[in-house]
Design an enzyme around this catalytic site. Structure first.
Site, short mmCIF file in Angstrom:
data_model
loop_
_atom_site.label_atom_id
_atom_site.label_comp_id
_atom_site.label_asym_id
_atom_site.label_seq_id
_atom_site.Cartn_x
_atom_site.Cartn_y
_atom_site.Cartn_z
N HIS A 64 0.85 -1.19 0.00
CA HIS A 64 0.00 0.00 0.00
C HIS A 64 0.89 1.25 0.00
CE1 HIS A 64 -3.63 2.18 0.80
NE2 HIS A 64 -4.30 1.07 1.01
N GLY A 108 0.22 -4.98 1.43
CA GLY A 108 -0.91 -5.12 0.54
C GLY A 108 -0.56 -5.81 -0.78
N TYR A 138 -6.40 -4.56 9.72
CA TYR A 138 -6.70 -5.17 8.42
C TYR A 138 -8.19 -5.51 8.39
CZ TYR A 138 -4.52 -6.55 4.09
OH TYR A 138 -4.13 -6.58 2.78
#
Ligand code: YXS
Length: 259
Positions: A64, A108, A138
């Site tokens: 991410h 991610g 998460y």
């Protein structure tokens, strides 16, 4: 300019993540380009898609884009978060997808590759699932995604320690299909795609959809869902979440207090 490069050859589409300045971090912009490329390949000529990074990279994807994570009070992993959007596109994509991974795979990006159907890495790749390093709560569908690829004890070890595991261990535990020497990675992956293209695409498509539906068939009590969402809210409103993000940018080890 697109952050991905695409190629179509012998019924196989290739999407190369090419935002090397940002270590292929999964920014909204990179994700939009991946989704656009998947949409272009979503036609009856396509029989498989390979997702890869350029040859020679040290980092397949840094996960991410931490710069895009909200700093508290907002859920960092909502339904429309870039990671969630690309995961859904990959899961629903009607043709087989192969993640071809050279370099390290972080956070991610582990979920992105686990949303592909077949995972092939170089034997020097590593995989780390990192929410606990950043204090990120998460989300449920993400955890389910990991559960479909990793046994619960190993998943707990990976999520709780946030430490990378080697490609050979990833193969051993069934998290990825193959780890091959880097000089064989491309040829091995293309050959795997070629084997798929020789088989019946409609049969493959329906089996892929069946596996997706069955693997996701988890009944969830609304009360439990609301409880989990409430607990996730406490996490992204916590001091620890801010500490995780701040420590990341200050390049230091976070000091979590459980507050
Ligand atoms: O110092 P500058 O400005 O040049 O920036 C550095 C890093 O801060 C930046 N960078 C990132 N920026 C945003 N999002 C990222 N995920 C990210 N990763 C790195 O890129 C510049 C170069 O990084 P640097 O100097 O560390 O490069 P390196 O070659 O020494 O090391 C490469 C890595 C990948 C080992 C290292 O950058 C690293 O550990 N990155 C973070 C990996 C990680 O923990 N990713 C998880 C992201 S969060 C996520 O995916 C989910 C939300 S979660 O964790 O919940 O699953």
């Amino acid at each position: 300019m697109s952050l991905v490069e695409t190629k179509f050859e012998n019924h196989v589409g290739t999407i190369t993540l090419n935002d090397q300045r940002h270590l292929n971090a999964l920014s909204a912009e990179l994700v939009d380009d991946i989704i656009h490329a998947l949409n272009e390949f979503n036609n009856s000529e396509t029989r498989a898609v390979i997702i890869r990074a350029p040859k020679g990279v040290k980092v397949f994807s840094a996960g991410h884009d931490v710069k895009e994570l909200p700093k508290g009070t907002v859920d960092p992993l909502t339904y429309n978060d870039p990671l969630r959007r690309v995961v859904r596109e990959l899961e629903l994509f009607p043709h087989p997808t192969i993640a071809m991974m050279e370099g390290t795979v972080w956070g991610g990006a582990c979920e992105l590759v686990m949303s592909c159907d077949i995972l092939i890495s170089s034997d020097t790749s590593t995989f780390a699932i990192t929410p606990a390093k950043l204090g990120v709560p998460y989300n449920l569908s993400g955890v389910l995604n990991f559960m479909q690829n990793i046994s619960i004890p190993v998943m707990k070890e990976m999520l709780f320690t946030a430490e990378p595991i080697s490609a050979s261990r990833a193969v051993e535990i069934g998290m990825i299909n193959h780890a091959v020497p880097v000089e064989q990675l491309e040829g091995f992956t293309i050959e795997m795609a070629a084997k798929i293209t020789r088989n019946a695409p409609l049969s493959i498509s329906v089996m892929k959809d069946e596996m997706r539906v069955l693997a996701g068939a988890f009944p969830l009590n609304p009360v439990d869902f609301e409880r989990i969402q409430g607990n996730r809210r406490k996490v992204y409103n916590s001091k620890d979440y801010l500490e995780g993000i701040n420590a990341f940018f200050e390049k230091r080890r976070p000091e979590f207090k459980g507050e």
